[in-house]
Design an enzyme around this catalytic site. Structure first.
Site, PDB file in Angstrom:
ATOM      1  N   ARG A  93       0.853  -1.185   0.000  1.00 35.81           N
ATOM      2  CA  ARG A  93       0.000   0.000   0.000  1.00 35.81           C
ATOM      3  C   ARG A  93       0.887   1.233   0.000  1.00 35.81           C
ATOM      4  NH1 ARG A  93      -2.095   3.113   4.591  1.00 35.81           N
ATOM      5  NH2 ARG A  93      -3.891   4.334   3.892  1.00 35.81           N
ATOM      6  N   HIS A 136      -2.541  11.024   0.663  1.00 36.79           N
ATOM      7  CA  HIS A 136      -2.011  10.801   2.006  1.00 36.79           C
ATOM      8  C   HIS A 136      -1.371  12.120   2.453  1.00 36.79           C
ATOM      9  CE1 HIS A 136      -0.670   7.375   4.856  1.00 36.79           C
ATOM     10  NE2 HIS A 136      -0.341   8.512   5.461  1.00 36.79           N
ATOM     11  N   ASN A 310      -7.624   1.926   9.734  1.00 33.54           N
ATOM     12  CA  ASN A 310      -6.358   2.182  10.419  1.00 33.54           C
ATOM     13  C   ASN A 310      -6.623   2.198  11.915  1.00 33.54           C
ATOM     14  OD1 ASN A 310      -5.331   2.484   7.882  1.00 33.54           O
ATOM     15  ND2 ASN A 310      -4.616   4.598   8.151  1.00 33.54           N
ATOM     16  N   TYR A 312      -4.573   2.095  15.722  1.00 31.02           N
ATOM     17  CA  TYR A 312      -3.384   2.066  16.565  1.00 31.02           C
ATOM     18  C   TYR A 312      -3.740   1.835  18.033  1.00 31.02           C
ATOM     19  CZ  TYR A 312      -0.737   3.378  12.472  1.00 31.02           C
ATOM     20  OH  TYR A 312      -0.166   3.355  11.232  1.00 31.02           O
TER      21      TYR A 312
HETATM   22  C1  FCB Z   1      -1.114   7.262  10.601  1.00 27.45           C
HETATM   23  C2  FCB Z   1      -0.651   7.788   9.263  1.00 27.45           C
HETATM   24  C3  FCB Z   1       0.682   7.248   8.814  1.00 27.45           C
HETATM   25  C4  FCB Z   1       1.656   7.125   9.969  1.00 27.45           C
HETATM   26  C5  FCB Z   1       1.025   6.389  11.117  1.00 27.45           C
HETATM   27  C6  FCB Z   1       1.948   6.169  12.286  1.00 27.45           C
HETATM   28  O1  FCB Z   1      -1.984   8.175  11.177  1.00 27.45           O
HETATM   29  O2  FCB Z   1      -1.602   7.480   8.266  1.00 27.45           O
HETATM   30  O3  FCB Z   1       1.162   8.073   7.788  1.00 27.45           O
HETATM   31  O4  FCB Z   1       2.117   8.358  10.327  1.00 27.45           O
HETATM   32  O5  FCB Z   1      -0.110   7.076  11.545  1.00 27.45           O
END
Ligand code: FCB
Length: 512
Positions: A93, A136, A310, A312
């Site tokens: 990606r 992006h 996405n 985290y």
């Molecule tokens: C996300 C972003 C990516 C990277 C990660 C750690 O928010 O999409 O570019 O910075 O965090």
């Protein structure tokens, strides 16, 4: 997607009683973004994006770092694709840089497209499926000078840019996502002032959010009209906001605001064709509806084929400020504010979970819950499958004399989150793949080169790439199609190791 199922890495068969098979069609890859890796700031006609301007602004990025050189991927992409092939990655990606393809915002630069054509051909030659993201975060500065995402015209320019990339790559790339994380682009960039273009306006953030969504919907319509067989979608970043005290209605409301202003502000328009009623109430009078023209929400809710997720971390949210905070914001002396337009009384509280080097809590089960929720409330009814398009961790890597990093903490992180994805998949959520963020250590936005997320170490002095233990571990998972679920060993990265980090141990061996 068409993806290879075998790897060029020769590894032992690790099917043990303790391991979990991956679903047959499950795709594993890695992700990057143009500005974070390419460098080559002004080569072959590229002009500045908002991130060039921002990173050259004193105090905006840690240590004054910029993406001028980054990982020199523009010149080293052949080596990088060869490395991906050796690791057996099934998909890659990446994003195209708008400032390379349409540097002044209006005139297509053939030399910029040449680069992406070379990259895509190299990937296809290596048997790696390209997954292309159009935006992006690197808006051409020329368009920011004309209002950026607060200007409706920017959506016209975005559609033209999408068309230009499609003209060149439409016959070779099947999966196209319009936006990466519009929440960050709109609210970190236009409201918090923490990301480019560094504005600190609630009204501008809301305008940007609406125009990003509109640009998404219009680009999907454009690409769909050109080729109905493309796989189209977008990537959103999500939090899992839990009230600190579920019995306290003030905490419940604080968490609801965060959920509305981060998750549902994008999900509801895309999947339901309307902004959520509670969000509209929260942001009443702040300017959002000034930009919504009749018909916009129909465009924004144009059906898509895939949602990129996405993830985290999640968060515990209360109505009161904690004494000790999780500190993941950069502040180089610039004026910044909360990214949330109307959540001034919502505070994130540490839960005592281990954290990464970003001070992000490690919470794999949040990913399982998130995937279930998205499927139940949004994507399932629309018949849209999910892909984890980013998940990963920065740690304070310690390379040995050869540049090798035995990143047991990252190995454990990846295994735990892949396990969380399998938990959802095995319960019937159609989650089709996982991209680790990131393939390479790279320019981590306002943190510059201070935070390393890669499974491959980059020595920024020599540009030498060295796969970390986590890269070898991921290669082994792909090659064997099995996720180990034992406990992590100290040599977790050794391709011969049969021990693994526990999903029940979540953060593995980290001494946080
Ligand atoms: C996300 C972003 C990516 C990277 C990660 C750690 O928010 O999409 O570019 O910075 O965090």
């Amino acid at each position: 997607m068409n993806v290879p199922t075998t790897s060029t890495v020769t590894l032992p068969d690790l099917v043990t009683a303790q391991s979990r098979p991956l679903p047959v069609d499950f795709v594993i890859g890695a992700a990057t973004a143009a500005y974070q890796i390419e460098g080559a700031r002004h080569e072959d006609g590229r002009l500045d994006s908002i991130w060039d301007t921002f990173s050259h602004t004193p105090g905006a990025v840690v240590d004054g770092d910029t993406g001028d050189v980054a990982c020199e991927h523009y010149h080293r992409f052949g080596e990088d694709v060869a490395l991906m092939r050796r690791l057996g990655l099934q998909s890659y990606r990446f994003s195209t840089s708008w400032s390379r393809v349409v540097p002044d915002g209006r005139t297509v630069n053939a030399a910029g497209l040449d680069f992406y054509e070379r990259l895509v051909d190299e990937l296809l030659g290596a048997g790696i499926a390209p997954w292309l993201t159009l935006y992006h975060w690197d808006l051409p500065q020329a368009l920011e000078d004309r209002g950026g995402w607060t200007a409706r015209d920017t959506t016209d320019r975005f559609v033209e840019y999408a068309g230009a990339v499609h003209d060149r790559l439409g016959d070779r790339v099947r999966t196209w996502t319009t936006l990466n994380e519009p929440w960050c682009a709109a609210f970190l960039g236009y409201t918090a002032g923490m990301h480019a273009p560094g504005r600190t306006s609630v009204a501008d953030g809301l305008a940007a959010a609406h125009h990003l969504l509109l640009g998404h919907g219009r680009a999907v319509q454009e690409l769909r009209s050109r080729d109905a067989s493309l796989e189209l979608g977008l990537t959103l970043n999500f939090t899992v906001a839990d009230p600190l005290d579920p019995a306290d209605p003030r905490d419940v409301d604080a968490a609801r605001r965060v959920d509305a202003q981060m998750n549902r502000i994008f999900l509801d328009p895309v999947f339901r064709g309307a902004y959520p009623a509670d969000l509209l109430e929260d942001v009443r009078g702040l300017g959002l509806t000034d930009h919504v023209v009749d018909g916009d929400l129909e465009v924004i809710s144009t059906p898509i084929d895939v949602l990129g997720v996405n993830y985290y971390n999640g968060e515990a949210v209360a109505h009161w400020r904690p004494e000790v905070t999780l500190d993941d914001n950069v502040n180089g002396g610039r004026t910044t504010r909360s990214p949330f337009p109307a959540a001034d009384s919502s505070f994130r509280h540490p839960r005592g979970l281990p954290v990464t080097a970003m001070d992000w809590e490690i919470q794999p089960e949040g990913l399982t819950r998130l995937l279930h929720r998205l499927h139940d409330e949004y994507t399932g009814p629309a018949g849209v499958p999910l892909h984890v398009t980013e998940n990963g961790a920065a740690f304070d890597d310690a390379p040995d004399a050869d540049g090798f990093v035995d990143d047991t903490d990252r190995v454990a992180y990846v295994r735990a989150h892949l396990g969380a994805v399998l938990d959802a998949a095995e319960a019937g959520v159609p989650v089709r793949g996982y991209f680790y963020w990131s393939l390479l250590d790279n320019f981590e936005w306002a943190w510059g080169y201070a935070k390393r997320f890669g499974i491959v170490r980059v020595d920024y002095d020599t540009q030498v790439r060295t796969p970390k233990a986590s890269a070898l571990d991921l290669a082994r998972i792909i090659a064997t199609r099995v996720l180990p679920t034992g406990r992590a060993s100290t040599a977790a990265g050794s391709p011969d190791s049969t021990e693994a980090a526990g999903t029940d141990d979540r953060a593995g061996e980290r001494d946080a």
